[in-house]
Design an enzyme around this catalytic site. Structure first.
Site, PDB file in Angstrom:
ATOM      1  N   ASP A 147      43.183  30.978 -25.243  1.00 14.50           N
ATOM      2  CA  ASP A 147      44.144  31.653 -24.360  1.00 14.50           C
ATOM      3  C   ASP A 147      43.659  31.600 -22.913  1.00 14.50           C
ATOM      4  OD1 ASP A 147      45.587  32.392 -26.652  1.00 14.50           O
ATOM      5  OD2 ASP A 147      44.617  34.354 -26.756  1.00 14.50           O
ATOM      6  N   ASP A 175      41.873  36.379 -32.431  1.00 13.30           N
ATOM      7  CA  ASP A 175      41.581  36.919 -31.106  1.00 13.30           C
ATOM      8  C   ASP A 175      40.416  37.888 -31.193  1.00 13.30           C
ATOM      9  OD1 ASP A 175      43.615  35.519 -29.803  1.00 13.30           O
ATOM     10  OD2 ASP A 175      45.066  37.130 -30.041  1.00 13.30           O
TER      11      ASP A 175
END
Length: 145
Positions: A125, A111
């Site tokens: 995401d 991330d």
């Protein structure tokens, strides 16, 4: 064709951006793009959204494979008669497979998009959320026969 293009663009952008972050950042390094609003911050998410269910890699791999399998199995039953639903399916598949690749390859999801008021996330995401949102909107608002 819309499904395939959305899927491939999502998957390539997701994997390319993650590769660039891993190659150019150290873990937890953060670079402000807009100070105190948006940063690029490299983190390793070993859980799900908001970091829940930490270190359940096998569980998330199985769930991802089941979701992908169900989408493929029920493909002909899905309301894909319009552009937006096909686009949404491509985004959701690309995002799911993008995060699945991370979990299988390195055991966590990479991330890096950090808005400071929200947990750090990635392109996959975002694609999943946008895809599910489009599809949900269509199911709940548009298709109210």
């Amino acid at each position: 064709m819309v499904i395939l293009i959305a899927f491939l663009v999502t998957l390539v952008l997701d994997q390319l951006t993650k590769y660039l972050v891993v190659k150019n950042f150290t873990l937890y390094q953060s670079i402000p793009i807009i100070k105190d609003v948006f940063h690029l911050t490299y983190v390793q998410n070993r859980g799900a959204a908001f970091g829940i269910l930490q270190n359940q890699v096998t569980f998330f791999i199985v769930i991802s494979i089941v979701v992908i399998g169900l989408l493929i199995y029920f493909y002909h039953e899905l309301p894909l008669d319009n552009f937006w639903n096909r686009f949404a399916l491509g985004l959701a598949l690309g995002g799911t497979i993008g995060n699945l690749i991370d979990r299988v390859r390195v055991g966590y999801v990479i991330d890096f998009l950090d808005f400071r008021i929200w947990p750090v996330f990635n392109i996959a995401d975002s694609a999943i959320v946008v895809g599910v949102s489009i599809f949900s909107y269509w199911m709940l608002v548009i298709d109210v026969d």
